[in-house]
Motif scaffolding. Sequence first.
Motif, PDB file in Angstrom:
ATOM      1  N   THR A 112      32.306 -34.300 -54.323  1.00 25.05           N
ATOM      2  CA  THR A 112      31.629 -34.972 -53.218  1.00 25.05           C
ATOM      3  C   THR A 112      30.173 -35.279 -53.560  1.00 25.05           C
ATOM      4  O   THR A 112      29.563 -34.601 -54.387  1.00 25.05           O
ATOM      5  N   ALA A 113      29.630 -36.287 -52.918  1.00 23.94           N
ATOM      6  CA  ALA A 113      28.196 -36.614 -52.985  1.00 23.94           C
ATOM      7  C   ALA A 113      27.984 -37.596 -51.851  1.00 23.94           C
ATOM      8  O   ALA A 113      28.503 -38.706 -51.902  1.00 23.94           O
ATOM      9  N   SER A 114      27.292 -37.187 -50.820  1.00 23.45           N
ATOM     10  CA  SER A 114      27.239 -38.071 -49.654  1.00 23.45           C
ATOM     11  C   SER A 114      26.083 -37.743 -48.730  1.00 23.45           C
ATOM     12  O   SER A 114      25.707 -36.596 -48.564  1.00 23.45           O
ATOM     13  N   GLY A 115      25.565 -38.791 -48.130  1.00 28.68           N
ATOM     14  CA  GLY A 115      24.535 -38.620 -47.105  1.00 28.68           C
ATOM     15  C   GLY A 115      25.145 -38.466 -45.715  1.00 28.68           C
ATOM     16  O   GLY A 115      24.433 -38.250 -44.752  1.00 28.68           O
ATOM     17  N   GLY A 116      26.473 -38.593 -45.613  1.00 26.54           N
ATOM     18  CA  GLY A 116      27.119 -38.417 -44.308  1.00 26.54           C
ATOM     19  C   GLY A 116      27.919 -39.627 -43.881  1.00 26.54           C
ATOM     20  O   GLY A 116      28.285 -40.457 -44.712  1.00 26.54           O
ATOM     21  N   ALA A 117      28.191 -39.691 -42.592  1.00 26.89           N
ATOM     22  CA  ALA A 117      28.968 -40.813 -42.068  1.00 26.89           C
ATOM     23  C   ALA A 117      28.144 -42.106 -42.168  1.00 26.89           C
ATOM     24  O   ALA A 117      26.921 -42.073 -42.091  1.00 26.89           O
ATOM     25  N   ARG A 118      28.820 -43.221 -42.353  1.00 23.72           N
ATOM     26  CA  ARG A 118      28.118 -44.505 -42.494  1.00 23.72           C
ATOM     27  C   ARG A 118      27.858 -45.104 -41.127  1.00 23.72           C
ATOM     28  O   ARG A 118      28.776 -45.594 -40.472  1.00 23.72           O
ATOM     29  N   MET A 119      26.596 -45.077 -40.706  1.00 27.22           N
ATOM     30  CA  MET A 119      26.286 -45.457 -39.322  1.00 27.22           C
ATOM     31  C   MET A 119      26.639 -46.918 -39.015  1.00 27.22           C
ATOM     32  O   MET A 119      26.898 -47.259 -37.874  1.00 27.22           O
ATOM     33  N   GLN A 120      26.678 -47.749 -40.047  1.00 27.65           N
ATOM     34  CA  GLN A 120      26.981 -49.170 -39.809  1.00 27.65           C
ATOM     35  C   GLN A 120      28.413 -49.408 -39.321  1.00 27.65           C
ATOM     36  O   GLN A 120      28.731 -50.493 -38.869  1.00 27.65           O
ATOM     37  N   GLU A 121      29.281 -48.398 -39.446  1.00 29.56           N
ATOM     38  CA  GLU A 121      30.630 -48.550 -38.895  1.00 29.56           C
ATOM     39  C   GLU A 121      30.804 -47.702 -37.636  1.00 29.56           C
ATOM     40  O   GLU A 121      31.934 -47.499 -37.171  1.00 29.56           O
ATOM     41  N   GLY A 122      29.712 -47.213 -37.100  1.00 26.76           N
ATOM     42  CA  GLY A 122      29.714 -46.533 -35.806  1.00 26.76           C
ATOM     43  C   GLY A 122      30.748 -45.431 -35.716  1.00 26.76           C
ATOM     44  O   GLY A 122      30.931 -44.639 -36.641  1.00 26.76           O
ATOM     45  N   TYR A 136      29.370 -42.213 -26.853  1.00 27.36           N
ATOM     46  CA  TYR A 136      29.924 -41.444 -27.972  1.00 27.36           C
ATOM     47  C   TYR A 136      29.524 -42.205 -29.228  1.00 27.36           C
ATOM     48  O   TYR A 136      29.849 -43.380 -29.365  1.00 27.36           O
ATOM     49  N   ALA A 137      28.766 -41.550 -30.096  1.00 28.68           N
ATOM     50  CA  ALA A 137      28.232 -42.295 -31.241  1.00 28.68           C
ATOM     51  C   ALA A 137      28.105 -41.424 -32.480  1.00 28.68           C
ATOM     52  O   ALA A 137      28.015 -40.206 -32.400  1.00 28.68           O
ATOM     53  N   VAL A 138      28.069 -42.088 -33.611  1.00 30.75           N
ATOM     54  CA  VAL A 138      27.966 -41.416 -34.901  1.00 30.75           C
ATOM     55  C   VAL A 138      26.542 -40.908 -35.131  1.00 30.75           C
ATOM     56  O   VAL A 138      26.317 -39.957 -35.864  1.00 30.75           O
ATOM     57  N   ILE A 139      25.596 -41.534 -34.468  1.00 29.87           N
ATOM     58  CA  ILE A 139      24.181 -41.152 -34.608  1.00 29.87           C
ATOM     59  C   ILE A 139      23.486 -41.576 -33.313  1.00 29.87           C
ATOM     60  O   ILE A 139      23.923 -42.525 -32.662  1.00 29.87           O
ATOM     61  N   SER A 140      22.418 -40.897 -32.931  1.00 28.43           N
ATOM     62  CA  SER A 140      21.718 -41.305 -31.714  1.00 28.43           C
ATOM     63  C   SER A 140      21.055 -42.660 -31.952  1.00 28.43           C
ATOM     64  O   SER A 140      20.681 -42.975 -33.080  1.00 28.43           O
ATOM     65  N   PRO A 141      20.924 -43.465 -30.893  1.00 32.80           N
ATOM     66  CA  PRO A 141      20.277 -44.769 -31.092  1.00 32.80           C
ATOM     67  C   PRO A 141      18.858 -44.629 -31.650  1.00 32.80           C
ATOM     68  O   PRO A 141      18.442 -45.448 -32.478  1.00 32.80           O
ATOM     69  N   GLN A 142      18.149 -43.564 -31.239  1.00 35.52           N
ATOM     70  CA  GLN A 142      16.800 -43.362 -31.773  1.00 35.52           C
ATOM     71  C   GLN A 142      16.844 -43.067 -33.266  1.00 35.52           C
ATOM     72  O   GLN A 142      16.063 -43.604 -34.054  1.00 35.52           O
ATOM     73  N   GLY A 143      17.774 -42.201 -33.650  1.00 37.82           N
ATOM     74  CA  GLY A 143      17.924 -41.838 -35.055  1.00 37.82           C
ATOM     75  C   GLY A 143      18.284 -43.049 -35.896  1.00 37.82           C
ATOM     76  O   GLY A 143      17.733 -43.273 -36.979  1.00 37.82           O
ATOM     77  N   CYS A 144      19.179 -43.852 -35.360  1.00 38.32           N
ATOM     78  CA  CYS A 144      19.625 -45.044 -36.072  1.00 38.32           C
ATOM     79  C   CYS A 144      18.478 -46.048 -36.217  1.00 38.32           C
ATOM     80  O   CYS A 144      18.265 -46.614 -37.282  1.00 38.32           O
ATOM     81  N   ALA A 145      17.711 -46.213 -35.128  1.00 36.62           N
ATOM     82  CA  ALA A 145      16.582 -47.151 -35.173  1.00 36.62           C
ATOM     83  C   ALA A 145      15.515 -46.670 -36.159  1.00 36.62           C
ATOM     84  O   ALA A 145      14.897 -47.480 -36.859  1.00 36.62           O
ATOM     85  N   LEU A 165      25.705 -50.077 -32.003  1.00 37.82           N
ATOM     86  CA  LEU A 165      26.511 -48.897 -32.337  1.00 37.82           C
ATOM     87  C   LEU A 165      27.863 -48.855 -31.633  1.00 37.82           C
ATOM     88  O   LEU A 165      28.726 -48.077 -32.004  1.00 37.82           O
ATOM     89  N   LYS A 166      28.051 -49.687 -30.625  1.00 37.94           N
ATOM     90  CA  LYS A 166      29.310 -49.721 -29.849  1.00 37.94           C
ATOM     91  C   LYS A 166      29.655 -48.313 -29.368  1.00 37.94           C
ATOM     92  O   LYS A 166      30.672 -47.730 -29.732  1.00 37.94           O
ATOM     93  N   MET A 167      28.787 -47.780 -28.546  1.00 35.23           N
ATOM     94  CA  MET A 167      28.900 -46.389 -28.144  1.00 35.23           C
ATOM     95  C   MET A 167      29.378 -46.196 -26.714  1.00 35.23           C
ATOM     96  O   MET A 167      29.559 -45.066 -26.275  1.00 35.23           O
ATOM     97  N   THR A 168      29.618 -47.269 -25.975  1.00 34.88           N
ATOM     98  CA  THR A 168      30.021 -47.103 -24.576  1.00 34.88           C
ATOM     99  C   THR A 168      31.540 -46.991 -24.454  1.00 34.88           C
ATOM    100  O   THR A 168      32.287 -47.396 -25.345  1.00 34.88           O
ATOM    101  N   ALA A 169      31.961 -46.453 -23.313  1.00 34.14           N
ATOM    102  CA  ALA A 169      33.388 -46.189 -23.109  1.00 34.14           C
ATOM    103  C   ALA A 169      34.259 -47.449 -23.237  1.00 34.14           C
ATOM    104  O   ALA A 169      35.263 -47.431 -23.959  1.00 34.14           O
ATOM    105  N   PRO A 170      33.897 -48.550 -22.567  1.00 36.36           N
ATOM    106  CA  PRO A 170      34.759 -49.738 -22.696  1.00 36.36           C
ATOM    107  C   PRO A 170      34.826 -50.256 -24.142  1.00 36.36           C
ATOM    108  O   PRO A 170      35.888 -50.709 -24.588  1.00 36.36           O
ATOM    109  N   GLU A 171      33.717 -50.180 -24.860  1.00 37.80           N
ATOM    110  CA  GLU A 171      33.723 -50.651 -26.248  1.00 37.80           C
ATOM    111  C   GLU A 171      34.623 -49.775 -27.120  1.00 37.80           C
ATOM    112  O   GLU A 171      35.363 -50.270 -27.980  1.00 37.80           O
TER     113      GLU A 171
END
Lengths: 285, 319
Positions: free
Chosen positions: A164-174, B223-232, B249-255
């Motif tokens: 493994t080598a990773s910074g984590g989940a890819r945020m661009q795919e949410g 529900y998101a992979v990262i907080s919007p602040q963190g992502c920004a 981020l498409k983080m809302t329930a309907p999305e």
Amino acid sequence: MLDIFNRKQKKKYVTLPVHADDLSSLTVPAVKRCPRCGERTQQEDLNQNLKVCPRCEYHYPLSAGERVWMITDENSFEEFDAELAAADPLGFPGYAEKAAQAREETGLNEAVVTGRATINGYPVVLAVMDNRFMMGSMGSVVGEKVVRALERAGEERLPVIMLTASGGARMQEGMISLMQMAKTSAAVERFSRQGLLYIVVLTHPTTGGVTASFATLGDIILTEPGTMIGFAGPRVIEQTIGQKVPTGFQQAEFFLEHGMIDRIVHRREMKELLGKLVALHSTGG
Amino acid sequence: MDDIRFLDFEKDYLELKTKLDELKDMAVSKNIDMEDEIRGLEARVADFKAEKYQGLTAWQKYQMARHPDRPTTLDYIQALFEDFIELHGDRCFGDDPAVVGGLAWLEEMPVTIIGHQKGKDTKQNLERNFGCPSPEGFRKACRLMKQAEKFGRPLITFVDTQGAYPGVEAEERGQGWAIAQNLLLMSSLQVPTVSVIIGEGGSGGALALGVADRVLMLSYSVYAVISPQGCASILYRDARRANEVAEHLKMTAPELKALGLIDEVISEPLEGAHRDQESTYREVKARLLFNLRELKNQDVGELVEQRYERLRKIGIFNE
């Protein structure tokens, strides 16, 4: 597909058009300076030493191709699913361009390379992540390739060696990326239930969603000296607790001490150890 | 209006609503007939409310999801279940107050309940570590899930965390290891499982309680992979652009429903779950019962197979 010790490094040897008798003095080999101890080593010597600093044993980062070369029998590697490439499922700003740039720069299609190889004659399925590709982040392709590798190994009843080598989940795919953590963990569960061996080698750096999924689910977890491992990165922690993290925090040695990994293995000894472990599990149980 | 905590974008609506209440009070106290005025204002308030809350942006929903008055896991436990008995500890190191778990009845069914627990004020939040679990919290959850499996009890989880705790102690006790173990276990747990995202689903720390046969989500939850602040911060080196990133981020329930990552959106009252808690509880309970009764009728082996197949299919790529 894989260019071992890629061409980029070769470009660092600057060759000037000179008379043959002057050749040795004017061919300037690139010199690498160790980021830990400052030791200068000629690129060629460093390569000979598996990119480990001869003075302080600092393990330089490696590409996926170099890692495959390092731990498998010569010419035994046969790649799986090389054509899988990132889509842009959310239409995320800049993602398509970033992925294209990563493909261009690394010569890889994604942040993990998977395939079949032999180690000291023993067949294994191998998955090797490459941190140069968008920080080794896990999106749909990484998740899918990891799962397919586990599935094929299950069908062929082969052990899996995961580097493994990773910074984590890819945020661009949410959330699609986040769900790859569940998908890969579920696939490890299925694979493991068949009584097959899953070895993880955590390489520098392994953090975030990969640490919190398939990277820490190995029957045996190995790592190289000095490897940075963690769930949250040091910057996030420093912001949260409002102070500097202790020296050596989140390095391989720290996690060995806290009982989270099985062994720290020098790069020079990695192939031999993997071979022995696979051999120990080769009698069918 | 002083005693309710409101979000910036709600201010004008709440002012209008207060005016209506004042008008009504005045009509009563001074005994004046203002029926027409009241009816007119009521219509305006209703229109305004619909317009306001039906058009919430992702960033506004994110704020709703984190509203300090929003019902928490223990609120749902108290409102929906009978005879809740809380169970503590991971049997290894400690008890994490950011995760609560225990046993209770949901109508005719004994169930295991596990959820993230946020506080409602500073004092509670300090006690609960703001709902951010340490490895002990995930390990307590893991223990209770195995217990549920042993006794064939359905598992219900409530998800509401900004994320797993990022701290030195959490790291040294294996935060990543603890989350991974839960993902592995939940993917194969041999009992029916339902997960409800009641507030904030923050990355791996949320997912570690969120793998289930049915994933339900309140309409203003995120529900998101990262907080919007963190992502920004990563994307633009500017956390203030979080509101625009929240859309990407498409983080809302309907999305997330549209992406097939959750199963059901549970409608909240227009002004949010916290403004009409009783109707929220009724709705959540009804959806839990419906889903659990359906799942309980299925062979558990098939259920686990379907759960895996669903996870297996997640991912969009080019081949």
